[in-house]
Write a protein that holds these residues in place. Structure first.
Motif, PDB file in Angstrom:
ATOM      1  N   HIS A  70       0.834  -1.209  -0.055  1.00 17.32           N
ATOM      2  CA  HIS A  70       0.249  -0.022   0.002  1.00 17.32           C
ATOM      3  C   HIS A  70       0.840   1.254   0.037  1.00 17.32           C
ATOM      4  O   HIS A  70       0.490   2.190  -0.689  1.00 17.32           O
ATOM      5  CB  HIS A  70      -0.854   0.054   1.137  1.00 17.32           C
ATOM      6  CG  HIS A  70      -2.116  -0.665   0.855  1.00 17.32           C
ATOM      7  ND1 HIS A  70      -2.463  -2.053   0.207  1.00 17.32           N
ATOM      8  CD2 HIS A  70      -3.614  -0.125   0.766  1.00 17.32           C
ATOM      9  CE1 HIS A  70      -3.702  -2.252   0.054  1.00 17.32           C
ATOM     10  NE2 HIS A  70      -4.291  -1.115   0.378  1.00 17.32           N
ATOM     11  N   ILE A 108       1.555  -6.121  -5.512  1.00 14.62           N
ATOM     12  CA  ILE A 108       0.177  -5.725  -4.973  1.00 14.62           C
ATOM     13  C   ILE A 108      -0.362  -7.211  -4.448  1.00 14.62           C
ATOM     14  O   ILE A 108      -0.064  -8.176  -5.093  1.00 14.62           O
ATOM     15  CB  ILE A 108      -0.761  -5.005  -5.896  1.00 14.62           C
ATOM     16  CG1 ILE A 108      -0.192  -3.902  -6.445  1.00 14.62           C
ATOM     17  CG2 ILE A 108      -2.232  -4.833  -5.165  1.00 14.62           C
ATOM     18  CD1 ILE A 108      -1.091  -3.078  -7.703  1.00 14.62           C
ATOM     19  N   HIS A 110      -2.960  -8.740  -4.211  1.00  6.88           N
ATOM     20  CA  HIS A 110      -3.983  -9.350  -5.174  1.00  6.88           C
ATOM     21  C   HIS A 110      -3.245  -9.920  -6.192  1.00  6.88           C
ATOM     22  O   HIS A 110      -3.750 -10.666  -7.097  1.00  6.88           O
ATOM     23  CB  HIS A 110      -5.295  -8.689  -5.380  1.00  6.88           C
ATOM     24  CG  HIS A 110      -5.736  -7.964  -4.081  1.00  6.88           C
ATOM     25  ND1 HIS A 110      -6.100  -8.775  -2.997  1.00  6.88           N
ATOM     26  CD2 HIS A 110      -6.277  -6.780  -3.642  1.00  6.88           C
ATOM     27  CE1 HIS A 110      -6.740  -8.071  -2.062  1.00  6.88           C
ATOM     28  NE2 HIS A 110      -6.723  -7.006  -2.545  1.00  6.88           N
ATOM     29  N   ASP A 129      -8.217  -6.768   3.404  1.00  5.71           N
ATOM     30  CA  ASP A 129      -8.579  -5.751   2.163  1.00  5.71           C
ATOM     31  C   ASP A 129     -10.170  -6.066   1.221  1.00  5.71           C
ATOM     32  O   ASP A 129     -10.059  -7.311   1.107  1.00  5.71           O
ATOM     33  CB  ASP A 129      -7.317  -5.854   1.174  1.00  5.71           C
ATOM     34  CG  ASP A 129      -7.265  -4.907   0.146  1.00  5.71           C
ATOM     35  OD1 ASP A 129      -6.339  -3.844   0.442  1.00  5.71           O
ATOM     36  OD2 ASP A 129      -8.121  -4.892  -0.758  1.00  5.71           O
ATOM     37  N   HIS A 131     -10.674  -5.816  -1.774  1.00  7.31           N
ATOM     38  CA  HIS A 131     -10.489  -6.358  -2.826  1.00  7.31           C
ATOM     39  C   HIS A 131      -9.922  -7.551  -2.933  1.00  7.31           C
ATOM     40  O   HIS A 131      -9.641  -8.250  -4.026  1.00  7.31           O
ATOM     41  CB  HIS A 131      -9.658  -5.642  -3.987  1.00  7.31           C
ATOM     42  CG  HIS A 131     -10.321  -4.326  -4.256  1.00  7.31           C
ATOM     43  ND1 HIS A 131     -10.120  -3.086  -3.551  1.00  7.31           N
ATOM     44  CD2 HIS A 131     -11.357  -3.991  -4.991  1.00  7.31           C
ATOM     45  CE1 HIS A 131     -10.875  -2.360  -4.237  1.00  7.31           C
ATOM     46  NE2 HIS A 131     -11.781  -2.633  -4.941  1.00  7.31           N
ATOM     47  N   SER A 308      -2.529  -0.722 -10.827  1.00  6.18           N
ATOM     48  CA  SER A 308      -3.615  -1.576  -9.781  1.00  6.18           C
ATOM     49  C   SER A 308      -3.679  -2.987  -9.833  1.00  6.18           C
ATOM     50  O   SER A 308      -3.343  -3.701 -10.692  1.00  6.18           O
ATOM     51  CB  SER A 308      -4.745  -0.688  -9.599  1.00  6.18           C
ATOM     52  OG  SER A 308      -5.992  -1.343 -10.527  1.00  6.18           O
ATOM     53  N   CYS A 309      -4.340  -3.598  -8.763  1.00 12.53           N
ATOM     54  CA  CYS A 309      -4.776  -4.942  -8.768  1.00 12.53           C
ATOM     55  C   CYS A 309      -5.705  -5.253  -9.686  1.00 12.53           C
ATOM     56  O   CYS A 309      -5.949  -6.143 -10.142  1.00 12.53           O
ATOM     57  CB  CYS A 309      -5.098  -5.390  -7.242  1.00 12.53           C
ATOM     58  SG  CYS A 309      -6.450  -4.486  -6.788  1.00 12.53           S
ATOM     59  N   CYS A 369       0.689  -0.146  -4.582  1.00  8.55           N
ATOM     60  CA  CYS A 369      -0.701   0.536  -5.062  1.00  8.55           C
ATOM     61  C   CYS A 369      -0.809   1.920  -5.388  1.00  8.55           C
ATOM     62  O   CYS A 369      -1.484   2.169  -6.032  1.00  8.55           O
ATOM     63  CB  CYS A 369      -1.421   0.415  -3.475  1.00  8.55           C
ATOM     64  SG  CYS A 369      -1.921  -1.183  -2.971  1.00  8.55           S
ATOM     65  N   CYS A 372      -3.426   4.546  -6.566  1.00  8.43           N
ATOM     66  CA  CYS A 372      -4.695   4.098  -6.476  1.00  8.43           C
ATOM     67  C   CYS A 372      -5.532   4.584  -5.318  1.00  8.43           C
ATOM     68  O   CYS A 372      -6.542   4.800  -5.245  1.00  8.43           O
ATOM     69  CB  CYS A 372      -4.764   2.450  -6.686  1.00  8.43           C
ATOM     70  SG  CYS A 372      -6.446   1.775  -6.291  1.00  8.43           S
ATOM     71  N   LEU A 373      -4.711   4.731  -4.177  1.00 12.48           N
ATOM     72  CA  LEU A 373      -5.377   5.302  -2.931  1.00 12.48           C
ATOM     73  C   LEU A 373      -4.726   6.501  -2.491  1.00 12.48           C
ATOM     74  O   LEU A 373      -5.064   6.998  -1.588  1.00 12.48           O
ATOM     75  CB  LEU A 373      -5.348   4.142  -1.612  1.00 12.48           C
ATOM     76  CG  LEU A 373      -4.035   4.088  -0.931  1.00 12.48           C
ATOM     77  CD1 LEU A 373      -4.336   3.252   0.154  1.00 12.48           C
ATOM     78  CD2 LEU A 373      -2.923   3.195  -1.840  1.00 12.48           C
ATOM     79  N   ASN A 391      -9.759   0.950  -9.630  1.00 12.93           N
ATOM     80  CA  ASN A 391     -11.376   0.111  -9.145  1.00 12.93           C
ATOM     81  C   ASN A 391     -12.288   1.143  -8.556  1.00 12.93           C
ATOM     82  O   ASN A 391     -13.456   0.834  -8.192  1.00 12.93           O
ATOM     83  CB  ASN A 391     -10.998  -1.208  -8.811  1.00 12.93           C
ATOM     84  CG  ASN A 391     -10.047  -0.927  -6.993  1.00 12.93           C
ATOM     85  OD1 ASN A 391     -10.015  -0.072  -6.640  1.00 12.93           O
ATOM     86  ND2 ASN A 391      -9.572  -2.080  -7.035  1.00 12.93           N
ATOM     87  N   ARG A 397     -10.861   9.635  -3.149  1.00 14.78           N
ATOM     88  CA  ARG A 397      -9.837   8.649  -3.636  1.00 14.78           C
ATOM     89  C   ARG A 397      -8.597   9.348  -4.511  1.00 14.78           C
ATOM     90  O   ARG A 397      -8.937  10.271  -5.240  1.00 14.78           O
ATOM     91  CB  ARG A 397     -10.310   7.516  -4.645  1.00 14.78           C
ATOM     92  CG  ARG A 397      -9.796   6.359  -4.617  1.00 14.78           C
ATOM     93  CD  ARG A 397      -9.904   5.467  -3.691  1.00 14.78           C
ATOM     94  NE  ARG A 397      -9.276   4.086  -3.820  1.00 14.78           N
ATOM     95  CZ  ARG A 397      -9.095   3.137  -3.047  1.00 14.78           C
ATOM     96  NH1 ARG A 397      -9.681   3.046  -1.862  1.00 14.78           N
ATOM     97  NH2 ARG A 397      -8.406   2.017  -3.284  1.00 14.78           N
TER      98      ARG A 397
HETATM   99  S1  SF4 Z   1      -7.428  -1.407  -4.803  1.00 14.02           S
HETATM  100 FE1  SF4 Z   1      -5.678  -0.221  -5.144  1.00 14.02          FE
HETATM  101  S2  SF4 Z   1      -5.141   0.134  -2.852  1.00 14.02           S
HETATM  102 FE2  SF4 Z   1      -6.291  -1.690  -3.046  1.00 14.02          FE
HETATM  103  S3  SF4 Z   1      -4.948  -3.493  -3.202  1.00 14.02           S
HETATM  104 FE3  SF4 Z   1      -5.554  -2.542  -5.302  1.00 14.02          FE
HETATM  105  S4  SF4 Z   1      -4.040  -1.437  -6.044  1.00 14.02           S
HETATM  106 FE4  SF4 Z   1      -3.819  -1.493  -3.696  1.00 14.02          FE
END
Ligand code: SF4
Lengths: 429, 165
Positions: A70, A108, A110, A129, A131, A308-309, A369, A372-373, A391, A397
């Motif tokens: 993250h 990441i 995921h 998490d 996701h 991102s994931c 990440c 993304c955040l 996502n 965000r």
């Molecule tokens: S949604 Fe964004 S912050 Fe969450 S695990 Fe995936 S890349 Fe990382």
């Protein structure tokens, strides 16, 4: 009695032959994943043991995965100190599925779990998490939980008070048109179901579009199932799952599959003809505010994000590189690319994708990440607009509540980076 | 008697409740200061500490959607707030139960800032408007965690039972 795939998985994990929707269970957990928020899990875990006189030992270190993603490399002394404490805990407890900030193993969470074969069909997977729904792509029942719940799993190895969820079946048939991707499909599904339409439910994906889709695409759609509120998305395991686990994850042992009964009972069935889909965009500030890209073409964008994931895998970078190769990102638009893992980063480097992207003007960030955040990279300025393959487009965000985030596929993002405005890859000339 | 101190719309995400930039702060003792950090009026009201004894925030549907970050619950719990919403996102609701944040699922709720509310017999009564609304009770399995004082004592009890076996 007929059961959905998640009913079968939960029955097995609870030592039963059959379970009913709504039944309360305490299934065994096969994999328990955390990232930097393991710092809070540790705190809660030690609290559970507090006053018991027992040695605080996790139930099974081989079933715990901790992945730093993250905020990597750490953006603050607070994060760095959390990471340091987690490293000490990992060593103390003998946790081996630990991925530190290193180019050879980072990524990441995921992306790491599937890539390293940590998730198998039929597993019960929990992660701190939201996701964590992603891992349904490999036929697992995989869902997000909070840190205290994870501390409880670390202690007992089971998850307490799980209610067997109802399942929504989404059946997708037909071939995608050019520049239409799994991302467009899942955005369309979320638009149909709404942001809360699958709350407390599982989405089971079927149909020949899904059967022909590779694991990367399945990860995209299961990843975003939570944006319709779903507990989990799941693609029952098949030949592609086995191929991925053998070829990419290098799994050698047996891979048994769990599939739903033909006449399983579903809460609702949604049928989609993939051949009629066009590229989609989720507009601010909810993920279910989905429109065909043609309806919002021309909006100026200050930042494009690919990563991102959801969409930071090799095929995503490949399509972006193929669109940008030999061309230039529009002046006044920043393009940030962050590959989902070190393995993807290195492979994209070997294949020349990263070079093509950089020559076009993109900035390649380290795996993680990132924007993304919006915590430590790629935050937006006041009033700015971003187009992103991530996502979530919630207010705030990407680090700024007075900015806007639009979500799309890598193809839409790449084409739009060239023009500096939201652009339909299938539009005009 | 509890007082409505703020109203929020539908789909309030965890990014609004507890912005991502504070995620490195994890301890429940430290999170409350950042509650609704980007809604500066609400954040100030909470941190000034002149709240009524029992304060309620009323929200629309899908409250707490998004991230699993538990700070979004501990930050509200730290201010001893009660959240009334038409419904809650799954992970947020479970986290609230685990930590003991009071959440009330009330699909028809109608209230304005300043209204006095009371709970009686599975009903939420708006004393100011005189209307009352059905509360959806939690499933029994979840209620048992609340009755045990949260998931930490509940798990501790289970751990000791397992050790005793
Ligand atoms: S949604 Fe964004 S912050 Fe969450 S695990 Fe995936 S890349 Fe990382």
């Amino acid at each position: 009695m007929s059961q959905t795939v998640v009913q079968k998985i939960l029955a097995k994990a609870s030592g039963k032959s059959h379970v009913e929707v709504g039944e309360v269970l305490e299934p065994k957990v096969d994999l328990a994943m955390s990232h930097e928020n393991a710092a809070l899990v540790m705190n809660q875990f030690l609290d559970i043991y507090n006053g018991t006189g027992l040695d605080a030992k996790v139930w099974d270190p081989s079933k715990i995965a901790i992945i730093f993603d993250h905020r990597v490399p750490a953006e603050s002394k607070k994060t760095a100190t959390n990471q340091k404490l987690i490293r000490e805990f990992v060593a103390e407890q003998g946790i081996k599925k630990f991925h530190d900030i290193r180019g050879d193993e980072m990524g990441i969470c995921h992306q790491i779990l599937p890539e390293y074969g940590y998730v198998r069909p039929g597993y019960v997977v929990v992660g701190t998490d939201s996701h964590t729904t992603s891992h349904g792509a490999l036929g697992a029942f995989s869902f997000g939980i909070g840190a205290t719940e994870m501390a409880s799993v670390w202690t007992l190895g089971t998850i307490l008070n799980v209610e067997v969820p109802a399942t929504i079946k989404v059946e997708i048939n037909g071939k995608f048109q050019k520049h239409v991707a799994p991302k467009d499909l899942i955005l369309y599904v979320i638009g149909k179901l709404t942001a809360e339409g699958a709350n407390f439910k599982v989405i089971e994906f079927h149909g020949d579009t899904i059967r022909k889709m590779d694991t990367s695409g399945r990860l995209t759609i299961c990843n975003m199932s939570v944006e319709a509120g779903a507990t989990s998305g799941i693609v029952p395991g098949d030949e592609e799952t086995i191929r991925y686990l053998r070829e990419v994850a290098g799994v050698k042992d047996d891979i048994p599959l769990t599939i739903p009964d033909r006449d399983a009972e579903y809460d609702r069935i949604l049928e989609i003809d993939a051949s009629t889909l066009v590229p989609q965009v989720a507009c601010p500030h909810t993920v279910d505010n989905v429109k065909p890209v043609s309806e919002i073409e021309g909006l100026k964008i200050e930042q494009v994000v690919i990563g991102s994931c959801t969409n930071g895998r090799l095929d995503d970078l490949e399509i972006a590189a193929s669109i940008l190769k030999g061309k230039k990102v529009a002046k006044g638009t920043r393009m940030l690319v962050f590959p989902a893992s070190g393995n993807i980063y290195r492979e994209a480097m070997k294949r020349g994708y990263l070079n093509d992207l950089m020559e076009a003007g993109a900035v390649i960030a380290n795996p993680g990440c990132g924007p993304c955040l919006g915590v430590h990279q790629g935050a937006l300025g006041d009033g700015e607009r971003a187009l992103s393959t991530t996502n979530r487009n919630f207010k705030g965000r990407m680090g700024n509540p007075s900015a806007e985030v639009y979500l799309c596929s890598p193809a839409v993002a790449a084409v739009s980076a060239l023009t500096g405005v939201i652009t339909n890859p299938n539009g005009g000339n | 008697m509890a007082k409505v101190i703020y109203k929020l719309e539908d789909d309030i995400s965890t990014d609004i409740i507890y912005p991502g930039r504070y995620m490195a702060t994890v301890l429940p003792t430290e999170t409350p200061q950042y509650a609704f950090a980007d809604l500066t009026d609400l954040n100030k009201m909470l941190n000034d500490g002149n709240l009524p004894q029992q304060s309620i925030i009323v929200a629309g549907k899908n409250f707490g959607c998004g991230s699993s970050r538990e700070q979004a619950c501990s930050t509200l719990k730290g201010h001893e707030l009660t959240v009334v919403a038409r419904n809650f996102a799954r992970i947020f609701l479970q986290n609230s139960i685990n930590l003991g944040l009071q959440t009330i699922v009330c699909p028809e709720v109608d209230a304005s800032v300043g209204d006095e509310m009371e709970i009686a017999d599975n009903k939420l009564i708006n004393k100011t408007s005189g209307k009352s609304f059905e509360i959806i009770p939690l499933p029994q399995a979840r209620q048992s965690i609340i009755d045990a004082g949260g998931l930490i004592p509940y798990t501790r009890k289970r751990l000791m039972q397992n050790v005793g076996k």
